[in-house]
Design an enzyme around this catalytic site. Structure first.
Site, PDB file in Angstrom:
ATOM      1  N   CYS A  63      -3.710   7.106   5.637  1.00 59.25           N
ATOM      2  CA  CYS A  63      -3.627   6.756   4.221  1.00 59.25           C
ATOM      3  C   CYS A  63      -4.915   7.088   3.484  1.00 59.25           C
ATOM      4  CB  CYS A  63      -3.290   5.283   4.053  1.00 59.25           C
ATOM      5  SG  CYS A  63      -4.299   4.181   5.063  1.00 59.25           S
ATOM      6  N   GLU A 110       0.879  -1.168   0.000  1.00 60.47           N
ATOM      7  CA  GLU A 110       0.000   0.000   0.000  1.00 60.47           C
ATOM      8  C   GLU A 110       0.918   1.220   0.000  1.00 60.47           C
ATOM      9  OE1 GLU A 110      -2.474   2.589   3.058  1.00 60.47           O
ATOM     10  OE2 GLU A 110      -2.835   0.445   3.279  1.00 60.47           O
TER      11      GLU A 110
END
Length: 524
Positions: A307, A270
């Site tokens: 995020c 990620e």
């Protein structure tokens, strides 16, 4: 700086059942509020430690992969129980190392133990193995063989701890939990920003390994302030997969290392996202001021270090909304960011966009502090400058004033891969912008309506992933029960007698799981 926990921390890696080597470079964690070093000093692992950890993981793999799902579930629950029992100590140390608020860390402890228990429940239910059975038909021409398939673990998995989640995406976080659940030994490369928290959690896992009667090689924890240990782990021929949460630069480097191996391996990375938000006209007219305040709370939550922080906001001109957003920013206090490097990079990125800055909050200049900032531009400029779509990690967002519906759609079409996309609107807005939703579902892993993207629910339906460059593989998720599939591969068995088959594939279905039997899903 000393803490009540200093005596419990040894500053050394946990290398399966062996004693870690000595002589590696030392480093400290730092308090982001004042920049002061935290005790104890940590000794970096070396190549000998890497080899010992991987060798132990290889030795442990066969046994760990073939214990029952019930036994693995008990192991995960033991880790969860240990984390809950040590929550006070974990929160205290994590707060010192990250400056994240106690309330946020309290929630993160619950999320960490909760996702371990989620995977334990997946194991106990058992259908995750995706058993498929095609029985033999010898009378067919040509004869049809008996074929049965299920998911099996890969082997030793390396997990890199994340900077922004010292618990939920770190030593016992989602990558570790899902890899363990699938039957893989795990070697964690701890993040150097919170080594004390990592060691505390590592000891909890080590105790759970011992308590569960598992071989020590099921888990190792390695420290290093640089990149040598991580590089060696990814390149080690016996490592079978990697889990990573962090920057695009870091994730891409690991992907390249893994691809250059003699035998390439998957890297589930990620790597960041600007999580675009589209505010449609009806919503702006109905509740523009409230949306401005909600947006401000979302992009500053956790110092803008989530995020899922909304980093791009597309809206038509709405003075009330814009003025409220600017006023909210100007009244914002400064945030202490996680590391000195993050704070410096944030400051540099905002400075490079200084011509777009329309509002800024209070500055302190202490520790790893950052000033809240609002950037603004128009749709034409945004469409002409690809760099404006890049992530800025920290408390800022870019508001793009779109002149028309078509310009907003053009901006959506030009987006790269992201974790989320948010649409704030009315039902009438949705009807008029139906094509926007169709565009966005090709760009992200999660489309959100009338809620802000910060915050990720951990359950069976969550997708926390997205097309590249948000992640290395947009077909996967790092949050939720589907994360287990990353660390497995399908294996088919042809013609084996019942006695040699895994219980998941036996005719009698002793586990009572859902299976695809000759093309029909059933539990009998």
């Amino acid at each position: 700086m000393t803490t009540p926990l200093a005596g419990q921390l040894q500053g050394r890696s946990l290398v399966a059942e062996s004693v870690p080597s000595s002589g590696g470079a030392s480093f400290h964690g730092y308090n982001p509020i004042d920049g002061g070093a935290l005790e104890p000093a940590y000794t970096s692992a070396n190549i000998a430690d890497v080899n010992s950890a991987v060798s132990a993981a290889v030795e442990a793999f066969e046994g760990f992969a073939n214990i029952s799902s019930t036994e693995r579930a008990l192991f995960l629950r033991a880790i969860a129980d240990g984390i809950d029992a040590s929550s006070v100590e974990l929160i205290h140390r994590a707060n010192l190392e990250t400056a994240l608020p106690m309330a946020r860390l309290t929630g993160e402890v619950a999320r960490t133990s909760g996702q371990l228990r989620l995977f334990a429940s997946v194991l106990e239910e058992g259908s995750w193995v995706t058993a498929r059975i095609e029985t033999a038909d010898p009378a067919r021409t040509p004869p049809k063989p008996d074929l049965r398939s299920m998911l099996r673990p890969l082997g030793p998995v390396v997990v890199f701890g994340a900077s922004n989640f010292p618990l939920a995406f770190s030593v016992a976080g989602g990558d570790t939990a899902s890899a363990f659940a699938a039957g893989n030994p795990v070697i964690v490369k701890a993040h150097p920003a919170h080594p004390g928290t990592s060691e505390l959690v590592g000891n909890i896992i080590k105790h759970a390994v011992e308590q569960s009667g598992l071989p020590g090689g099921v888990f190792s924890l390695l420290f290093d302030a640089g990149h040598a240990v991580g590089t060696a782990l990814v390149q080690h021929p016996d490592v079978k997969a990697v889990g990573f949460t962090g920057s695009y630069r870091g994730g891409r480097a690991l992907m390249d290392l893994a691809a250059k191996r003699v035998v390439p391996i998957p890297v589930y990375a990620e790597m960041g996202s600007t999580n675009p938000v589209f505010i449609l006209p009806g919503a702006l007219a109905e509740r523009g001021e409230a949306l401005a305040k909600g947006l401000h709370g979302s992009f500053t939550l956790g110092g803008g270090q989530f995020c899922t922080k909304p980093g791009l906001v597309f809206a038509t001109e709405a003075p009330s909304f814009t003025n409220t957003l600017r006023a909210s920013v100007e009244s914002s206090s400064a945030f202490s960011l996680l590391t000195e490097g993050i704070a410096k990079t944030f400051g540099k990125s905002v400075q490079e966009r200084s011509s777009l800055q329309t509002a800024k909050g209070v500055a302190t200049g202490e520790g790893f502090s950052a000033q809240v900032s609002l950037l603004e531009t128009d749709g034409a400029i945004f469409l002409a400058d690809n760099s404006l779509a890049e992530e800025v990690f920290g408390p800022t967002t870019l508001l793009i004033h779109c002149s028309s519906r078509d310009q907003m759609l053009d901006a959506a079409r030009g987006l790269g891969g992201h974790l989320t996309a948010t649409v704030l609107g009315t039902e009438q807005d949705l009807a008029e912008y139906a094509d926007l939703l169709r565009i966005l579902e090709t760009k992200v892993g999660r489309v959100i309506f009338n809620a802000f993207p910060t915050g990720v629910e951990v359950n069976h339906a969550m997708v926390h992933g997205g097309p590249y460059p948000a992640t290395s593989d947009g077909r996967s998720t790092s949050v939720g029960s589907q994360a287990i599939f990353r660390f497995t591969r399908p294996v088919s068995y042809q013609g084996l007698p019942q006695s040699a088959l895994h219980p998941s594939l036996q005719d009698t279905n002793p586990l009572g799981i859902l299976r695809l039997w000759n093309g029909a899903w059933q539990t009998k």
